[in-house]
Enzyme design. Structure first.
Site, PDB file in Angstrom:
ATOM      1  N   LYS A 100      54.102  46.283  27.025  1.00 56.55           N
ATOM      2  CA  LYS A 100      53.010  45.356  26.748  1.00 56.55           C
ATOM      3  C   LYS A 100      52.151  46.014  25.672  1.00 56.55           C
ATOM      4  O   LYS A 100      51.517  47.043  25.915  1.00 56.55           O
ATOM      5  CB  LYS A 100      52.175  45.076  27.990  1.00 56.55           C
ATOM      6  CG  LYS A 100      51.048  44.079  27.708  1.00 56.55           C
ATOM      7  CD  LYS A 100      50.034  43.996  28.813  1.00 56.55           C
ATOM      8  CE  LYS A 100      48.870  43.111  28.378  1.00 56.55           C
ATOM      9  NZ  LYS A 100      47.713  43.212  29.281  1.00 56.55           N
ATOM     10  N   GLY A 161      38.647  41.302  31.811  1.00 60.51           N
ATOM     11  CA  GLY A 161      37.767  41.612  32.926  1.00 60.51           C
ATOM     12  C   GLY A 161      36.572  40.700  33.100  1.00 60.51           C
ATOM     13  O   GLY A 161      35.747  40.925  33.989  1.00 60.51           O
ATOM     14  N   ASN A 209      44.598  40.730  36.662  1.00 61.25           N
ATOM     15  CA  ASN A 209      44.288  42.051  37.186  1.00 61.25           C
ATOM     16  C   ASN A 209      42.911  42.068  37.853  1.00 61.25           C
ATOM     17  O   ASN A 209      42.784  42.153  39.073  1.00 61.25           O
ATOM     18  CB  ASN A 209      44.370  43.092  36.071  1.00 61.25           C
ATOM     19  CG  ASN A 209      44.213  44.535  36.552  1.00 61.25           C
ATOM     20  OD1 ASN A 209      44.492  45.464  35.818  1.00 61.25           O
ATOM     21  ND2 ASN A 209      43.773  44.758  37.769  1.00 61.25           N
ATOM     22  N   THR A 210      41.847  41.951  37.063  1.00 58.83           N
ATOM     23  CA  THR A 210      40.493  42.144  37.578  1.00 58.83           C
ATOM     24  C   THR A 210      40.167  41.220  38.746  1.00 58.83           C
ATOM     25  O   THR A 210      39.565  41.651  39.738  1.00 58.83           O
ATOM     26  CB  THR A 210      39.465  41.942  36.450  1.00 58.83           C
ATOM     27  OG1 THR A 210      39.715  42.906  35.422  1.00 58.83           O
ATOM     28  CG2 THR A 210      38.049  42.101  36.961  1.00 58.83           C
TER      29      THR A 210
END
Length: 260
Positions: A100, A161, A209-210
Site C-alpha cells: 500500500k 483519522g 482503521n481509526t
C-alpha cells in the site's frame, strides 16, 4: 457473495472490507476486530512493525498468514525514494510483493503527495510490486496511476483519522466511472453508514482503521462495518432508484382524488 468476486491483481477475496492495524489499544482489541470483520487484507505500517521478529511483534503476532494477506504500507514516507526503500525492505524480509503506497509529507492533514506517489508507483510497478496507492480523490491522478500499472486506486473519503465520512463523494463517483482497476475508499470513514455509502457509489472495497480502533466494543464495530460493506455492495448491484426533486406517489392516483 460468491457470484460477485473481488479480484485484485488476479487474486480473489471474499471480503471487501480491509483493515488497518494502527491505534488499537491492545493486541487483543486488534484480534477481536480481525475475527469479527473476517477481513482478508490487513495493512501494517512498515515503520511500526518488526518484520524480523513477527512472533514478538504486537501487531504481526495477531495476523494469521493462513487467513490474511499482510499488506505492508509505506506510511511515514515523505518521498518516492523513501517509499520504494520501505517496500523493498518488506519484500526482503519475506513479505509478498504487495504494497500500500502511502506518501504523506504534510503532517497536519496527512494528505498524500500526488507527484511523489505517481513517481513511486512507476518505480515499484517496474520492480514487480503489486501497488495499491492511497491518493487524494483526484480523477486525473487515478487515471495516470492506472496507466502506470497500479493494481487499485485508493481515494480518501476524508483526511486520515478524521471519521468525517465520504466528503469527496462527487470526485469518487468520477473515479469509479473511469476506473479500470478496483477502487478502494480509504481514510476518513468513521461509521458503518460511511462504508455503506462508499459501496453504494460503486466502490469495490473500503479500508477502515481509526473508526475500529476508537470503538468501545471492537468486535461489534468490526462486524457492523462488515455488514454495512456487504449491504452497500448488494444495494449497488441491485440498482438504486433515482433521486427526484419532487414527490412521486408510490401507488397510482385514482380518479376520486381529482373530484375532491
Amino acid at each position: 457473495m460468491s457470484h460477485d468476486p473481488f479480484v485484485i491483481a488476479g487474486r480473489t477475496f471474499r471480503s471487501r472490507l480491509m483493515i488497518g492495524t494502527g491505534k488499537f489499544p491492545s493486541p487483543e482489541a486488534l484480534r477481536a476486530t480481525l475475527d469479527a470483520s473476517r477481513a482478508e487484507i490487513v495493512t501494517v505500517a512498515l515503520r511500526r512493525a518488526d518484520l524480523s521478529n513477527p512472533e514478538g511483534d504486537s501487531i504481526l503476532s495477531v495476523i494469521d498468514p493462513a487467513k490474511h494477506l499482510l499488506l505492508p504500507n509505506t506510511s511515514g514516507a515523505r518521498t518516492a525514494d523513501e517509499a520504494v526503500r520501505l517496500a523493498r525492505l518488506a519484500r526482503a524480509a519475506g513479505c509478498e510483493p504487495w504494497v500500500k503506497l502511502e506518501l504523506t509529507p504534510e503532517p497536519r492533514y496527512l494528505l498524500p503527495d500526488p507527484i511523489e506517489t505517481l513517481r513511486a508507483a512507476e518505480l515499484l510497478v517496474k520492480d514487480g510490486f503489486v501497488v495499491l496507492p492511497y491518493i487524494q480523490a483526484d480523477p486525473i491522478l487515478a487515471k495516470r496511476l492506472q496507466e502506470a500499472g497500479t493494481a487499485t486506486v485508493m481515494p480518501l473519503g476524508a483526511p486520515i483519522g478524521s471519521n468525517r465520512g465520504v466528503k469527496t463523494r462527487d470526485l469518487i463517483r468520477i473515479i469509479i466511472e473511469q476506473a479500470r482497476v478496483p477502487v478502494v475508499v480509504d481514510a476518513g470513514l468513521g461509521a458503518p453508514s460511511h462504508a455503506a455509502e462508499s459501496m453504494e457509489l460503486g466502490a469495490d472495497a473500503v479500508l477502515v482503521n481509526t473508526a475500529l480502533a476508537d470503538a468501545q466494543d471492537h468486535g461489534a464495530m468490526a462486524r457492523a462495518f462488515a455488514m454495512a460493506t456487504e449491504a452497500g455492495r448488494m444495494a449497488y448491484l441491485a440498482g438504486l432508484g433515482p433521486i427526484r426533486d419532487t414527490a412521486e406517489a408510490s401507488s397510482p392516483l385514482t380518479g376520486f382524488l381529482d373530484s375532491l
